[in-house]
Every structure is written in structure tokens, then in C-alpha cells.
Write a protein that holds these residues in place. Structure first.
Motif, PDB file in Angstrom:
ATOM      1  N   MET A   1      37.598  35.664  44.603  1.00 17.55           N
ATOM      2  CA  MET A   1      37.794  34.288  44.187  1.00 17.55           C
ATOM      3  C   MET A   1      38.612  33.562  45.240  1.00 17.55           C
ATOM      4  N   ASP A   2      38.234  32.319  45.453  1.00 16.52           N
ATOM      5  CA  ASP A   2      38.954  31.476  46.392  1.00 16.52           C
ATOM      6  C   ASP A   2      39.780  30.460  45.619  1.00 16.52           C
ATOM      7  N   ALA A   3      40.947  30.125  46.162  1.00 15.54           N
ATOM      8  CA  ALA A   3      41.791  29.105  45.537  1.00 15.54           C
ATOM      9  C   ALA A   3      41.160  27.735  45.776  1.00 15.54           C
ATOM     10  N   ALA A  16      40.470  28.258  40.682  1.00 12.72           N
ATOM     11  CA  ALA A  16      39.779  29.250  41.499  1.00 12.72           C
ATOM     12  C   ALA A  16      38.306  28.888  41.568  1.00 12.72           C
ATOM     13  N   ARG A  17      37.648  29.380  42.591  1.00 12.58           N
ATOM     14  CA  ARG A  17      36.211  29.175  42.753  1.00 12.58           C
ATOM     15  C   ARG A  17      35.570  30.538  42.962  1.00 12.58           C
ATOM     16  N   SER A  18      34.536  30.816  42.163  1.00 16.68           N
ATOM     17  CA  SER A  18      33.848  32.098  42.237  1.00 16.68           C
ATOM     18  C   SER A  18      32.357  31.883  42.042  1.00 16.68           C
ATOM     19  N   SER A  22      33.684  26.327  39.958  1.00 17.58           N
ATOM     20  CA  SER A  22      35.109  26.024  39.977  1.00 17.58           C
ATOM     21  C   SER A  22      35.678  26.293  38.594  1.00 17.58           C
ATOM     22  N   LEU A  55      45.174  28.684  36.113  1.00 19.21           N
ATOM     23  CA  LEU A  55      44.503  29.982  36.210  1.00 19.21           C
ATOM     24  C   LEU A  55      44.529  30.749  34.895  1.00 19.21           C
TER      25      LEU A  55
END
Length: 159
Positions: A1-3, A16-18, A22, A55
Motif C-alpha cells: 500500500m502506498d500513502a 492509503a492506496r492499494s 484510495s 487509516l
């Protein structure tokens, strides 16, 4: 996951983005509803300084506590979905049900036919079969789901 970070009219929110999605959890959409706000319109949501972490789920409404969900609270106006019958929509199985609903609606909007991987084909509705699709963690086609009740109301002369 990216912030990921976005700016809202109340302040910045980090999530987070997965897999192209988003994710922002526990973002309030109104102010408090407890104390002097009980049975009244919620207080205005106050802007926050800095970056609000999104989160984790916000508290669900007062109800029996559920596994994998935050402790219920009176101040519970957060964007987090519905548990349909009980719960907040934050449990892992509710995410599966929400994904099924989103996939079916997306398919319907694109093709005019609700279809998704792992979901049975939903036949056209007829008065004989009365097919309906139960959308949950495991989706199923149900035929004449309320047939017995309908027959009872007809026998009673109400229909």
C-alpha cells in the motif's frame, strides 16, 4: 500500500492506496452528537490543523461490540459504510459484501447487466420465478423469496 494525502474543506487527510483504490477510514462528516447535541442536529464539523490520519475506522453507533471493529461510541458520524443488519461495515466480511455490490453496480452501469466474478448469474425477473439476488459475502439467487407471505396475504383477502 502506498500513502496518499488529500485536502478537504476541513483539513488534510492521509490514507492509503492499494490496487488503484484510495482508502480513507474514519473520516468524520459531522460534529459531535452527544451531550447537549443529543436528539438535535449534529454540531458543525470543525476544521482540523495538520494532517488527520484516516487509516483506521471511526467508532460505530452504540450497539453490542463486534469483533474487528472499534468500540461503539455516541459520537459516531464517520464515513465507513453499513453493516446492513448490525455492525458498521468495517469488518472484513463487510468489505467483501461491499466489493460485491460495487462490482455488480459497475457492471450494470457499463453493460446493463449486473455480473461479477464469483457471483451467480441473475436471471431476468418474471412473475413466475420472482428471482432476486441476495448480495452479501456469498451472493445467491433466491426464487420467490416472499412467496409464502404473499400467499398468506392473498388468502386473507388483502391482495
Amino acid at each position: 500500500m502506498d500513502a496518499i494525502q488529500v485536502e478537504t474543506s476541513y483539513g488534510k487527510v492521509s490514507g492509503a492506496r492499494s490496487d488503484g483504490v484510495s482508502i480513507f477510514k474514519g473520516v468524520p462528516y459531522a460534529g459531535r452528537i452527544s451531550g447537549d447535541r443529543r436528539f438535535r442536529r449534529p454540531a458543525e464539523l470543525e476544521p482540523w490543523a495538520g494532517v488527520r490520519e484516516a487509516l483506521h475506522l471511526g467508532a460505530p453507533a452504540i450497539q453490542p461490540p463486534r469483533r474487528n471493529e472499534p468500540e461503539p461510541a455516541k459520537d459516531c458520524l464517520y464515513l465507513h459504510g453499513s453493516g446492513f443488519v448490525i455492525g458498521s461495515g468495517g469488518s472484513p466480511e463487510r468489505f467483501v459484501a461491499s466489493h460485491n455490490m460495487a462490482a455488480l453496480w459497475t457492471s450494470f452501469a457499463r453493460t446493463g447487466r449486473p455480473a461479477a466474478e464469483g457471483v451467480p448469474e441473475w436471471p431476468a425477473y418474471t412473475l413466475d420465478g420472482r428471482a432476486s439476488l441476495r448480495i452479501d459475502t456469498r451472493c445467491e439467487v433466491m426464487y420467490d423469496r416472499y412467496g409464502a407471505e404473499l400467499a398468506m396475504w392473498r388468502a386473507a383477502g388483502w391482495l
